[in-house]
Design an enzyme around this catalytic site. Structure first.
Site, PDB file in Angstrom:
ATOM      1  N   LYS A  13       0.838  -1.199   0.000  1.00 50.43           N
ATOM      2  CA  LYS A  13       0.000   0.000   0.000  1.00 50.43           C
ATOM      3  C   LYS A  13       0.874   1.251   0.000  1.00 50.43           C
ATOM      4  CE  LYS A  13      -3.948   1.972   2.546  1.00 50.43           C
ATOM      5  NZ  LYS A  13      -4.845   1.791   3.712  1.00 50.43           N
ATOM      6  N   SER A  48      -9.640   1.933   2.950  1.00 49.66           N
ATOM      7  CA  SER A  48      -8.793   2.685   2.043  1.00 49.66           C
ATOM      8  C   SER A  48      -7.794   1.821   1.273  1.00 49.66           C
ATOM      9  CB  SER A  48      -8.024   3.739   2.848  1.00 49.66           C
ATOM     10  OG  SER A  48      -7.187   3.122   3.826  1.00 49.66           O
ATOM     11  N   SER A  82      -9.953  -0.617   7.043  1.00 49.28           N
ATOM     12  CA  SER A  82      -9.399  -0.391   5.701  1.00 49.28           C
ATOM     13  C   SER A  82      -8.720  -1.593   5.067  1.00 49.28           C
ATOM     14  CB  SER A  82      -8.418   0.785   5.732  1.00 49.28           C
ATOM     15  OG  SER A  82      -9.120   1.997   5.879  1.00 49.28           O
TER      16      SER A  82
END
Length: 488
Positions: free
Chosen positions: A77, A152, A176
């Site tokens: 990420k 996210s 997330s």
């Protein structure tokens, strides 16, 4: 059958036998990324050159037969620091930021000879539940490209679900990792707070953030957690609790395990078909020998309000460092120092980030601190006590990961409150610092539904045991989206 249909264990055997090389595996992953990236938009940066160089070194050194993840590509990420690889947190503010250090989790990937293949798209500074607040692109759901991938960590989830990579790292502040895993029909674990070092994770809510693994299967998830877990002196909140082998209990039966089903997790706002799916999963656990009983978590209804005060307050403090002075974006429109600060932040941050900074600054301001931030902390304690009361009698808690399947692109991103409420089932876990996993549990209208299993602190091995038993008894994890060679 392409290589990304094989499990980590299968790929490891091929690498050890030299039937494939790390370079061939990396090239295959890069090919899969290129073929599918336009459809799903999972990546901000693909580090092709660095990944191939790393693979070549590994081929020259040889694959360690005892290191199951050696030579396996992994996506990271884009809020997790990678030395020499662009790390933007999906923000204009960090559009040109190349860190000079690796996050602790990335150091551990490299120490186990894993190959970092790229950085995945996300909501800007991890603030969002749909990966639509990214400055760079909107990621799409692997199963239906008109739907969101969740957020996210939407890029990390869609990259795994679409078959671009087998494994990825995400971060989970209020759901997330788990919510995108649910929306994309894969496995995502939010570890116990402190289980994985936050050193090198671009901070959002420091008392809530946790790095964790996303994968196709439960075993692969545990294998990746084995790599990244452990104490780190550079993170003052890092736990000294021994990690052990998280795969150790996978395959063991769950007879006698006591599982709680909170009535609040199946109440108002939960899609009726999602509720049916979760109740069917509860029956499956009973077939496997577990006892499933209804309980109450009475203060969970306050979780969203508490979370958005605490997380936004911590964000308003953490994001002060982005000022246009030292690194990242700087406005060209200034005549004095105040202009640099104001215009850089006005131009560099997106709307959702600004909204949360303002909410947090208000909650911390003189005259409002006691009414908001202090009160939120007190209610957080009540939520923690609710969980402790349940875990005095039960091993795990079961419920849906998200109230609905994946929603359409551009449907909730104009309504912040509706978007915030979508995290109602995942947020309490972060507030209490507990581990939680989302595993595939079925489909509603052709879209995956995730089942959430929550345990007491440091119970990841037991969570994997229960998740593994459910996975072995069902075939939801074997079903793939069309983009990954499936039927839907």
């Amino acid at each position: 059958m392409s290589l990304n249909h094989k499990t980590v264990d299968e790929l490891h055997r091929l690498l050890v036998k030299k039937e494939i090389s790390a370079t061939e595996l990396t090239k295959a992953a890069l090919k899969d990324i290129k073929e599918r990236e336009e459809a799903v938009g999972s990546f901000i940066t693909v580090s092709e050159e660095a990944a191939l160089a790393q693979a070549q070194i590994l081929d020259e050194k040889g694959i360690d037969a005892d290191n199951v993840l050696a030579g396996i590509p992994v996506a990271v990420k884009d809020n997790i620091s990678t030395k020499g690889i662009l790390t933007t947190a999906a923000s204009k503010m960090l559009y040109n930021y190349e860190p000079i250090f690796d996050a602790a989790a990335v150091e551990k990937l490299y120490a186990k000879d894993m190959i970092v293949i790229g950085k995945t798209n996300m909501d800007e500074f991890a603030m969002g539940g749909s990966t639509e607040t990214s400055y760079y692109k909107k990621t799409k759901n692997a199963w239906d490209q008109t739907k969101v991938p969740g957020g996210s960590s939407g890029g990390s989830a869609s990259a795994v679900a679409s078959g671009q990579v087998r494994l990825s790292l995400g971060s989970d502040t209020g759901g997330s990792i788990r919510q995108p895993a649910s929306f994309n029909g894969i496995v995502g674990l939010k570890p116990t707070y402190g289980r994985v070092s936050r050193f090198g994770l671009i901070a959002f809510g420091s008392s809530l953030d946790q790095i964790g693994p996303l994968s196709q299967t439960v075993r692969e998830n545990a294998q990746l957690l084995n790599v990244i877990a452990g104490h780190d002196v550079r993170d003052s909140t890092s736990s000294a609790q021994p990690a052990g082998d998280f795969t150790a209990k996978i395959g063991q039966d769950i007879k006698g395990m006591r599982i709680a089903l909170p009535k609040e997790y199946l109440g108002q706002g939960i899609d009726p078909e999602v509720k049916e799916t979760v109740l069917a999963a509860a029956k499956q656990f009973e077939k496997l020998g577990a006892a499933v009983e209804e309980v109450s978590l009475p203060h969970s209804k306050y979780g969203v309000a508490v979370y958005y005060i605490i997380a936004s307050s911590e964000a308003s403090s953490n994001l002060q460092r982005f000022d246009g002075i030292r690194y990242g974006y700087r406005t060209e429109n200034f005549s004095n120092l105040d202009d640099i600060y104001i215009n850089t932040r006005s131009e560099g941050f997106g709307d959702e980030v600004k909204r949360r900074i303002m909410l947090g600054t208000f909650s911390l301001s003189s005259g409002y601190y006691d009414a908001y931030f202090k009160k939120a902390g007190q209610v957080r304690t009540l939520i923690i006590e609710d969980f402790e009361n349940v875990f005095a009698d039960y091993d795990l808690i079961l419920g849906p990961t998200a109230p609905t399947p994946a929603f359409g692109l551009d449907t909730l991103n104009h309504d912040p409150v509706a978007m915030y409420l979508a995290d109602i089932l995942t947020i309490p876990v972060n507030l209490a610092g507990l581990p939680g996993i989302s595993i595939p549990a079925g489909f509603v209208q052709g879209l995956p539904v995730g089942l959430q299993l929550i345990g007491p602190k440091y119970s990841e091995a037991a969570i994997y045991q229960a998740a593994g038993a459910f996975e072995a008894a069902t075939d939801y994890h074997k079903q793939k989206p069309l983009i990954f060679g499936g039927d839907a």
